[in-house]
Design a protein around this motif. Structure first.
Motif, PDB file in Angstrom:
ATOM      1  N   UNK A  98       0.952  -1.422   0.091  1.00 39.24           N
ATOM      2  CA  UNK A  98       0.007  -0.011   0.059  1.00 39.24           C
ATOM      3  C   UNK A  98       0.791   1.251   0.070  1.00 39.24           C
ATOM      4  N   UNK A  99       0.307   2.285   0.628  1.00 40.61           N
ATOM      5  CA  UNK A  99       1.021   3.586   0.761  1.00 40.61           C
ATOM      6  C   UNK A  99       2.539   3.440   1.399  1.00 40.61           C
ATOM      7  N   UNK A 100       2.734   2.661   2.451  1.00 39.56           N
ATOM      8  CA  UNK A 100       3.987   2.819   2.874  1.00 39.56           C
ATOM      9  C   UNK A 100       5.022   2.244   1.940  1.00 39.56           C
ATOM     10  N   UNK A 101       4.591   1.079   1.270  1.00 42.36           N
ATOM     11  CA  UNK A 101       5.497   0.598   0.186  1.00 42.36           C
ATOM     12  C   UNK A 101       5.725   1.333  -1.043  1.00 42.36           C
ATOM     13  N   UNK A 102       4.759   2.205  -1.501  1.00 41.91           N
ATOM     14  CA  UNK A 102       4.785   3.161  -2.594  1.00 41.91           C
ATOM     15  C   UNK A 102       5.973   3.995  -2.207  1.00 41.91           C
ATOM     16  N   UNK A 103       5.971   4.769  -1.061  1.00 43.49           N
ATOM     17  CA  UNK A 103       6.773   5.720  -0.694  1.00 43.49           C
ATOM     18  C   UNK A 103       8.081   5.223  -0.544  1.00 43.49           C
ATOM     19  N   UNK A 104       8.457   4.024  -0.174  1.00 44.54           N
ATOM     20  CA  UNK A 104       9.838   3.563  -0.224  1.00 44.54           C
ATOM     21  C   UNK A 104       9.978   3.184  -1.305  1.00 44.54           C
ATOM     22  N   UNK A 105       9.361   2.989  -2.548  1.00 47.50           N
ATOM     23  CA  UNK A 105       9.943   2.684  -3.827  1.00 47.50           C
ATOM     24  C   UNK A 105      10.182   4.124  -4.368  1.00 47.50           C
ATOM     25  N   UNK A 106       9.571   4.921  -4.174  1.00 50.58           N
ATOM     26  CA  UNK A 106       9.550   6.332  -4.738  1.00 50.58           C
ATOM     27  C   UNK A 106      10.952   6.995  -4.057  1.00 50.58           C
TER      28      UNK A 106
END
Length: 416
Positions: free
Chosen positions: A279-287
């Motif tokens: 979700x959101x945490x994973x998306x931010x880490x990827x960014x």
């Protein structure tokens, strides 16, 4: 025990033995190798990959030299050196990045209180991962020193005020090292200061650390360097956007009941844990991993806000829930998802992370024996207190597609 030689790119070779060497060997201190000194600043300054471990060694090295210059007793020197080595022992992942989360979610685990409790043996930040090695309080006691003495000097509560001031004052060994070190690794020349001169013009007078009148220029140089490094590096708007993104990812995790022991983790562990949540945490880490950062939609100078608006924004900063509500309201207004609009307030944040920035009151020992505050000796000290650091007071960031819409509606949404 045979001494060890540690080579440091800033201070050269350090010959270390006894208490200091055994403290360095503890698992709590070794943990600092995996915590970046400047958080996510490496996304802007590629060389900024240095750690709290090397900064702590550097602070110890300067403390040892200052102790010699001040003519401290062996006991005073050892307490100051141990405090300098351990002053950042409680830092959590990415150093100051999560400061606001400590304040609002896990207040008792901010790095100052956590450091004190680690030194006193009240908290095991390693969680028993090592069995045969001694921990910090055991090492201190083995050499005949009370852990409380070292904890007190780190918190500035030591009975001999000049020792606490040497580590955490207007001009101290911690600031001297991080300014020189951070300038070196970022390649930003603003942090260059006259270390040799600073060490030679500090004095002890009536239980206080003061500066000799002849050395005022060296102190001015340090304070200018500090102000410029905060503008150019520590509060660079892109650095703050990256840190804000990672902070929101951790907030999402905490709100869902995950990562409540993040303060024990290292940088890599936090990123892995957040990425595993999806979700959101994973998306931010990827960014962050691929430097796909949000853009600055708005960088507001304090002069662009009315007194009432400043007061309202400060109240929002103090209450993390209000800030989250405001970010959601802005997201709704521009059609963004929750977590895609970030609001940062630099002035209030500085008060929390670095109260010394506006400290210019160190006493100056005049030629006639009088002690005068620095602000009465040089106009530069007053100018630095008035200088806005950094240049922006409010930052709003988002994915690029929302930038124009935010610029149209932000004031109406925030101050309606």
């Amino acid at each position: 025990m045979k001494p060890k030689i540690i080579h440091d790119p800033i201070h050269g070779s350090m010959k270390i033995s006894g208490l200091i060497l055994d403290l360095i060997k503890t698992p709590e201190f070794q943990r600092l190798r995996n915590i970046k000194q400047l958080g996510l600043a490496y996304l802007v300054y590629p060389g900024a990959n240095h750690s709290r471990f090397e900064h702590s060694l550097g602070t110890y090295s300067i403390a040892k030299r200052l102790a010699q210059e001040l003519g401290l007793t062996e006991e005073e020197s050892t307490i100051l050196e141990a405090g300098a080595l351990l002053h950042d022992i409680g830092h959590g992942p990415f150093s100051h990045t999560f400061e606001q989360i400590y304040e609002h979610y896990v207040r008792e685990y901010d790095h100052m209180h956590l450091g004190q409790n680690i030194i006193l043996g009240k908290i095991d930040i390693i969680d028993g991962e090592t069995e045969e090695r001694q921990f910090i309080p055991e090492v201190l006691e083995f050499y005949g020193y009370e852990p409380k003495e070292v904890a007190d000097i780190i918190l500035g509560k030591y009975e001999k005020r000049y020792l606490g001031q040497a580590l955490h004052g207007d001009v101290d060994v911690d600031q001297i090292d991080y300014l020189i070190r951070d300038a070196h690794y970022t390649g930003v020349a603003h942090g260059i200061i006259d270390l040799e001169r600073l060490l030679k013009i500090l004095r002890i007078h009536d239980n206080e650390l003061v500066v000799d009148e002849k050395g005022v220029e060296a102190v001015e140089g340090m304070m200018v360097a500090r102000a410029l490094m905060y503008s150019r590096v520590y509060f660079h708007h892109t650095v703050k956007i990256a840190e804000s993104m990672l902070t929101r990812a951790l907030e999402f995790a905490l709100e869902d009941g995950y990562l409540w022991e993040f303060w024990k983790m290292t940088d890599c562990r936090v990123l892995v844990e957040l990425e595993d949540l999806e979700g959101y945490p994973a998306e931010i880490v990827k960014r962050i991993k691929y430097r796909d950062l949000f853009k600055a939609a708005l960088l507001l100078n304090a002069d662009e806000l009315t007194t009432e608006e400043k007061r309202e924004l400060l109240n929002i900063y103090k209450d993390i829930k209000k800030r989250q509500e405001l970010e959601r309201a802005l997201a709704n207004a521009v059609g963004a998802k929750e977590g895609e609009i970030l609001i940062e307030f630099s002035t209030a944040d500085l008060m929390l992370t670095e109260p010394r920035l506006k400290s210019t009151e160190i006493g100056v020992l005049m030629h006639n024996g009088e002690i005068r505050p620095l602000t009465k000796v040089t106009p530069l000290a007053n100018a630095l207190k008035r200088r806005q650091t950094p240049r922006w007071a409010v930052l709003i960031a988002s994915p690029a597609r929302y930038v124009d819409k935010i610029r149209e509606v932000w004031r109406k949404v925030i101050f309606s």
